[in-house]
Design a protein around this motif. Sequence first.
Motif, mmCIF file in Angstrom:
data_model
loop_
_atom_site.group_PDB
_atom_site.id
_atom_site.type_symbol
_atom_site.label_atom_id
_atom_site.label_comp_id
_atom_site.label_asym_id
_atom_site.label_seq_id
_atom_site.Cartn_x
_atom_site.Cartn_y
_atom_site.Cartn_z
ATOM 1 N N GLU A 1 2.379 1.781 -3.423
ATOM 2 C CA GLU A 1 1.405 2.306 -4.378
ATOM 3 C C GLU A 1 1.107 3.779 -4.110
ATOM 4 O O GLU A 1 1.042 4.585 -5.024
ATOM 5 C CB GLU A 1 0.118 1.504 -4.316
ATOM 6 N N TRP A 2 0.914 4.146 -2.844
ATOM 7 C CA TRP A 2 0.568 5.530 -2.511
ATOM 8 C C TRP A 2 1.728 6.494 -2.755
ATOM 9 O O TRP A 2 1.509 7.623 -3.158
ATOM 10 C CB TRP A 2 0.124 5.642 -1.055
ATOM 11 N N SER B 1 0.831 -1.204 0.000
ATOM 12 C CA SER B 1 0.000 0.000 0.000
ATOM 13 C C SER B 1 0.866 1.255 0.000
ATOM 14 O O SER B 1 0.607 2.201 -0.740
ATOM 15 C CB SER B 1 -0.933 0.018 1.208
#
Length: 140
Positions: free
Chosen positions: A136-137, A133
């Motif tokens: 991706e962020w 996560s």
Amino acid sequence: MITLFGEALLAAFIGLAGGIAVGSGMVAFLVVLDIIPRLAQITRSFSKIHAYEAAVVLGSLLFTWVDFSDVKLDLFPMGTAVVGIFAGCFVGMLAAALTEIINVLPILAKRVGMGSYMILLLMAMIFGKVFGSLFEWLFY
């Protein structure tokens, strides 16, 4: 030929029907997984179960209203982090409840011969989700 009023009425009907379907599915999902009673059981706070239920309902109503309105929440970075933590807690509890109900992890661990490494399997899944996560962020 459908008039402008007919198109608006049809769109309103489809939106309402979709909202009822999604809302009913979410309520059924919460009821089947027993998230609120399980949360009260784990925290030993059965006297607060009505507050948990009210929080779920009011949170759903509030954020549905925020989603449909033009409200902008200009939060400072730490405010955004707090909202993210609460959202992550909700998603994490939902995933944990689903996993607990269907006993996915114990069955998976036994099938692949990792029964004694259950904690390591859980930590690998948790850290994989967190790092994935963050990647991706931060980079996409």
